[in-house]
Scaffold this motif. Structure first.
Motif, PDB file in Angstrom:
ATOM      1  N   ILE A  21       0.827  -1.198   0.000  1.00 28.25           N
ATOM      2  CA  ILE A  21       0.000   0.000   0.000  1.00 28.25           C
ATOM      3  C   ILE A  21       0.866   1.254   0.000  1.00 28.25           C
ATOM      4  O   ILE A  21       0.608   2.224  -0.747  1.00 28.25           O
ATOM      5  N   SER A  22       1.895   1.256   0.875  1.00 25.23           N
ATOM      6  CA  SER A  22       2.750   2.456   0.946  1.00 25.23           C
ATOM      7  C   SER A  22       3.468   2.706  -0.372  1.00 25.23           C
ATOM      8  O   SER A  22       3.570   3.861  -0.826  1.00 25.23           O
ATOM      9  N   VAL A  23       3.953   1.641  -1.040  1.00 26.88           N
ATOM     10  CA  VAL A  23       4.628   1.797  -2.330  1.00 26.88           C
ATOM     11  C   VAL A  23       3.631   2.248  -3.387  1.00 26.88           C
ATOM     12  O   VAL A  23       3.921   3.086  -4.254  1.00 26.88           O
ATOM     13  N   GLY A  24       2.414   1.685  -3.350  1.00 20.56           N
ATOM     14  CA  GLY A  24       1.390   2.095  -4.304  1.00 20.56           C
ATOM     15  C   GLY A  24       1.051   3.558  -4.170  1.00 20.56           C
ATOM     16  O   GLY A  24       0.888   4.280  -5.172  1.00 20.56           O
ATOM     17  N   VAL A  25       0.909   4.035  -2.934  1.00 19.42           N
ATOM     18  CA  VAL A  25       0.614   5.461  -2.711  1.00 19.42           C
ATOM     19  C   VAL A  25       1.768   6.311  -3.214  1.00 19.42           C
ATOM     20  O   VAL A  25       1.567   7.368  -3.867  1.00 19.42           O
ATOM     21  N   ALA A  26       3.003   5.882  -2.901  1.00 24.16           N
ATOM     22  CA  ALA A  26       4.170   6.639  -3.345  1.00 24.16           C
ATOM     23  C   ALA A  26       4.226   6.696  -4.875  1.00 24.16           C
ATOM     24  O   ALA A  26       4.553   7.745  -5.469  1.00 24.16           O
ATOM     25  N   THR A  27       3.898   5.588  -5.532  1.00 26.44           N
ATOM     26  CA  THR A  27       3.907   5.566  -7.002  1.00 26.44           C
ATOM     27  C   THR A  27       2.862   6.519  -7.559  1.00 26.44           C
ATOM     28  O   THR A  27       3.114   7.292  -8.497  1.00 26.44           O
ATOM     29  N   GLY A  28       1.697   6.507  -7.007  1.00 27.58           N
ATOM     30  CA  GLY A  28       0.634   7.380  -7.486  1.00 27.58           C
ATOM     31  C   GLY A  28       0.991   8.837  -7.324  1.00 27.58           C
ATOM     32  O   GLY A  28       0.771   9.651  -8.230  1.00 27.58           O
ATOM     33  N   LEU A  29       1.520   9.190  -6.140  1.00 27.79           N
ATOM     34  CA  LEU A  29       1.904  10.584  -5.917  1.00 27.79           C
ATOM     35  C   LEU A  29       3.012  11.024  -6.868  1.00 27.79           C
ATOM     36  O   LEU A  29       3.020  12.157  -7.383  1.00 27.79           O
ATOM     37  N   LEU A  68      12.166  -3.345  -2.967  1.00 26.62           N
ATOM     38  CA  LEU A  68      12.067  -4.069  -4.245  1.00 26.62           C
ATOM     39  C   LEU A  68      10.859  -3.579  -5.042  1.00 26.62           C
ATOM     40  O   LEU A  68      10.958  -3.372  -6.269  1.00 26.62           O
ATOM     41  N   LEU A  69       9.729  -3.384  -4.378  1.00 28.35           N
ATOM     42  CA  LEU A  69       8.541  -2.892  -5.081  1.00 28.35           C
ATOM     43  C   LEU A  69       8.763  -1.478  -5.613  1.00 28.35           C
ATOM     44  O   LEU A  69       8.326  -1.132  -6.724  1.00 28.35           O
ATOM     45  N   SER A  70       9.455  -0.635  -4.842  1.00 27.24           N
ATOM     46  CA  SER A  70       9.730   0.732  -5.281  1.00 27.24           C
ATOM     47  C   SER A  70      10.674   0.751  -6.479  1.00 27.24           C
ATOM     48  O   SER A  70      10.488   1.535  -7.443  1.00 27.24           O
ATOM     49  N   ALA A  71      11.699  -0.102  -6.447  1.00 22.62           N
ATOM     50  CA  ALA A  71      12.639  -0.170  -7.571  1.00 22.62           C
ATOM     51  C   ALA A  71      11.909  -0.626  -8.838  1.00 22.62           C
ATOM     52  O   ALA A  71      12.149  -0.094  -9.949  1.00 22.62           O
ATOM     53  N   PHE A  72      11.047  -1.597  -8.698  1.00 20.01           N
ATOM     54  CA  PHE A  72      10.287  -2.082  -9.846  1.00 20.01           C
ATOM     55  C   PHE A  72       9.373  -0.984 -10.385  1.00 20.01           C
ATOM     56  O   PHE A  72       9.304  -0.743 -11.594  1.00 20.01           O
ATOM     57  N   ALA A  73       8.661  -0.271  -9.465  1.00 21.88           N
ATOM     58  CA  ALA A  73       7.743   0.778  -9.905  1.00 21.88           C
ATOM     59  C   ALA A  73       8.477   1.930 -10.563  1.00 21.88           C
ATOM     60  O   ALA A  73       8.036   2.499 -11.594  1.00 21.88           O
ATOM     61  N   ALA A  74       9.642   2.330 -10.010  1.00 20.48           N
ATOM     62  CA  ALA A  74      10.406   3.435 -10.595  1.00 20.48           C
ATOM     63  C   ALA A  74      10.928   3.083 -11.994  1.00 20.48           C
ATOM     64  O   ALA A  74      10.874   3.886 -12.927  1.00 20.48           O
ATOM     65  N   ASN A  75      11.434   1.863 -12.133  1.00 18.16           N
ATOM     66  CA  ASN A  75      11.938   1.411 -13.436  1.00 18.16           C
ATOM     67  C   ASN A  75      10.814   1.337 -14.439  1.00 18.16           C
ATOM     68  O   ASN A  75      10.979   1.689 -15.626  1.00 18.16           O
ATOM     69  N   TYR A  76       9.636   0.926 -14.014  1.00 15.70           N
ATOM     70  CA  TYR A  76       8.535   0.686 -14.937  1.00 15.70           C
ATOM     71  C   TYR A  76       7.846   1.985 -15.326  1.00 15.70           C
ATOM     72  O   TYR A  76       7.464   2.174 -16.482  1.00 15.70           O
ATOM     73  N   PHE A  77       7.704   2.918 -14.345  1.00 12.10           N
ATOM     74  CA  PHE A  77       6.905   4.104 -14.629  1.00 12.10           C
ATOM     75  C   PHE A  77       7.744   5.372 -14.860  1.00 12.10           C
ATOM     76  O   PHE A  77       7.273   6.311 -15.480  1.00 12.10           O
ATOM     77  N   LEU A  78       8.991   5.421 -14.351  1.00 16.75           N
ATOM     78  CA  LEU A  78       9.711   6.698 -14.362  1.00 16.75           C
ATOM     79  C   LEU A  78      10.892   6.761 -15.334  1.00 16.75           C
ATOM     80  O   LEU A  78      11.352   7.854 -15.659  1.00 16.75           O
ATOM     81  N   PHE A  79      11.407   5.611 -15.738  1.00 19.19           N
ATOM     82  CA  PHE A  79      12.545   5.614 -16.658  1.00 19.19           C
ATOM     83  C   PHE A  79      12.089   5.251 -18.058  1.00 19.19           C
ATOM     84  O   PHE A  79      11.280   4.335 -18.226  1.00 19.19           O
TER      85      PHE A  79
END
Length: 546
Positions: A21-29, A68-79
């Protein structure tokens, strides 16, 4: 024994949920606000916050999962290229690697901080528990020192243990006959105390059983049971009522410790709780410390009671010895007085006998008739009878200074009957006590009167002794007058008889004894129906009459 103690921690699913949940919120923001973030600002700002929150909630493993979830989300959505896991520039790989490294450091620091907080909280909890144990032991010690009545002290101790150590507590002591007595019961719900006592009375311990109390007394070791299943209650129940009562008491776990006294195991402390897994080693240590203090208090109270009983017994024996000593001293004093009195009476009576002999010699200087010798013998027998009465009364504890006039005559007249032949001596006597000297004089007077009646009279002789009340105008005798009357069927006294002018030794003896020794007088008269009657009047005091 089944130990159910364990630490309740959040499940791993909760950790995974928190991290996700915390990673999901961080990704959305990040996606929403990335157009407002400058190009030189790291895109991992919100992800660092998510990792810190996840590590703070779930510890190291939750932080690693969030990393690990944050690294995956950053690679997928931000790079670029977006929505793929491909890194087009080497700088992106370096940036992502630095992010993971910093994130892991953050997770480690968070875990360490959490550990420090947990240790601090545990130390604080342990300090509070130690403080509560110390306070409880202080209160328990005060209850045990409340008085020298150890039964009341143990009852107070049982109530102090609620709810610090148990839902209910029972204290049992071993009697001198090895029986086990329930001395005190306390329950969180006071109305259940009577139920526990009734159960103990109706279902006493089985001598061949292994109840926790019996086990602790036998082994001398404390015992903890953390999970008592219903099957154990079913096996221990004597009947359905017994089982229902144990179920109502909610027996889930117990702690039983022995009371070690100076002469061995003296009893047990039993703590019972309705929660499973209630007791631990710290509780065992606390209960054993409490048991040592209770055993010491009981020992001291019993020693004090034994000392008091010994002192009381010693005082009783000393008092008995003092009373015995006083009795011996009183007896010795009475014996001394009796000896002095006896010697005095013997001397007086010997003087009386000597005077009688002298009187006979005055009448018959040359020869003394055998009749006079027999008369003197009767006087000696009379005196012997008086001495016999005085000796008996001294043995019975009476004062030797007074004597029963009735007892003297009851002993004297049967002796005179032996010399009366076929003539009968009838007597009627009332009780009166006289000083010993007057008792002797009264006996001599009766002896002389009866002897004269046997010598000069005919038929039977009557002797009557009674007490007459004094008239209202006569205050000379507060206790009345003792009247002694001797009658016969003889010729009686001649005309013009005057005892003062009669040259008769016997009459002189009667007159002198009646007047000077008895303090009264003698009266002589003839009876209308024939015969002589002699009456002797002796004034009595109230004491002599009784």
């Amino acid at each position: 024994m089944k130990n159910l103690l364990h630490v309740h921690q959040p499940s791993r699913w909760k950790h995974l949920s928190a991290a996700t949940i915390s990673v999901g919120v961080a990704t959305g923001l990040t996606l929403i606000l990335r157009h407002y973030i400058e190009s030189d600002t790291t895109p991992f700002l919100f992800f660092f916050a998510a990792i810190a929150i996840s590590a703070g909630i779930g510890g190291l493993w939750s932080g690693i999962l969030a990393t690990l979830l944050s690294a995956f989300a950053a690679n997928y959505f931000l790079f670029e290229p977006y929505y793929t896991l491909y890194l087009s520039h080497r700088s992106q790989a370096i940036q992502l690697s630095l992010f993971v490294t910093v994130a892991l450091v953050i997770s480690g620091l968070s875990e360490r901080q959490q550990g420090s907080l947990r240790h601090a909280e545990a130390a604080r909890d342990e300090a509070e528990r130690a403080q509560r144990r110390i306070a409880f032991l202080a209160e328990a010690s005060a209850a045990l020192d409340m008085s020298l009545d150890y039964r009341a002290n143990l009852a107070e101790l049982a109530h102090k243990a609620i709810p610090a150590l148990a839902d209910w507590c029972a204290i049992d002591l071993v009697g001198r006959d090895q029986s086990i007595e329930c001395l005190a019961v306390a329950h969180r719900e006071p109305d259940k105390e009577d139920m526990i006592r009734r159960l103990q009375c109706r279902y006493p311990l089985d001598p061949t059983g292994m109840h926790p109390i019996q086990k602790a007394i036998m082994t001398g070791r404390s015992d903890i049971y953390l999970d008592i299943p219903d099957s154990a209650l079913l096996a221990a129940a004597r009947d359905q009522e017994h089982l229902d009562a144990m179920r109502r008491l909610q027996i889930r776990s117990y702690l039983c410790v022995p009371l070690q006294g100076r002469d061995g195991i003296m009893g047990t402390l039993l703590f019972v709780h309705s929660a499973r897994g209630r007791y631990n080693e710290a509780d065992r240590t606390l209960a054993e410390d409490l048991a040592r203090r209770a055993a010491l208090a009981v020992d001291n109270a019993r020693l004090y009671q034994e000392a008091q009983e010994e002192i009381a017994e010693r005082k009783r024996v000393e008092a008995a010895l003092e009373r015995k000593q006083e009795e011996n001293e009183s007896l010795n004093a009475r014996l001394k007085r009796a000896m002095v009195e006896t010697h005095h009476r013997v001397k007086n009576n010997l003087q009386i006998i000597t005077a009688m002999v002298d009187m006979r010699l005055m009448d018959e200087e040359e020869t003394i008739p055998a009749e006079e010798i027999r008369r003197l013998g009767s006087y000696i027998k009379t005196l012997a009878a008086v001495h016999d009465i005085l000796t008996l009364e001294a043995r019975d504890g009476s004062e030797p200074t007074d004597v029963s006039a009735k007892s003297i005559l009851e002993k004297l007249l049967p002796l005179m009957q032996q010399t009366a032949g076929e003539r009968r001596i009838a007597f009627t006597l009332e009780e009166a006590r006289l000083p010993s000297k007057q008792g002797t004089s009264l006996a001599l007077v009766v002896n002389e009167l009866v002897s004269n009646a046997l010598k000069y009279g005919k038929g039977d002789i009557t002797v009557d002794m009674r007490i007459e009340q004094s008239s209202a105008g006569n205050q000379s005798s507060a206790g009345g007058t003792l009247v002694l009357k001797v009658c016969d069927d003889g010729p009686g006294f001649g005309a013009g008889f005057d005892p003062a002018t009669e040259a008769n030794t016997g009459l002189d003896l009667i007159d002198n004894l009646s007047r000077w020794d008895l303090g009264g007088k003698a009266c002589y008269e003839n009876r209308p129906e024939g015969g002589a009657s002699v009456s002797v009047y002796v004034p009595l005091t109230q004491k002599e009459r009784s």
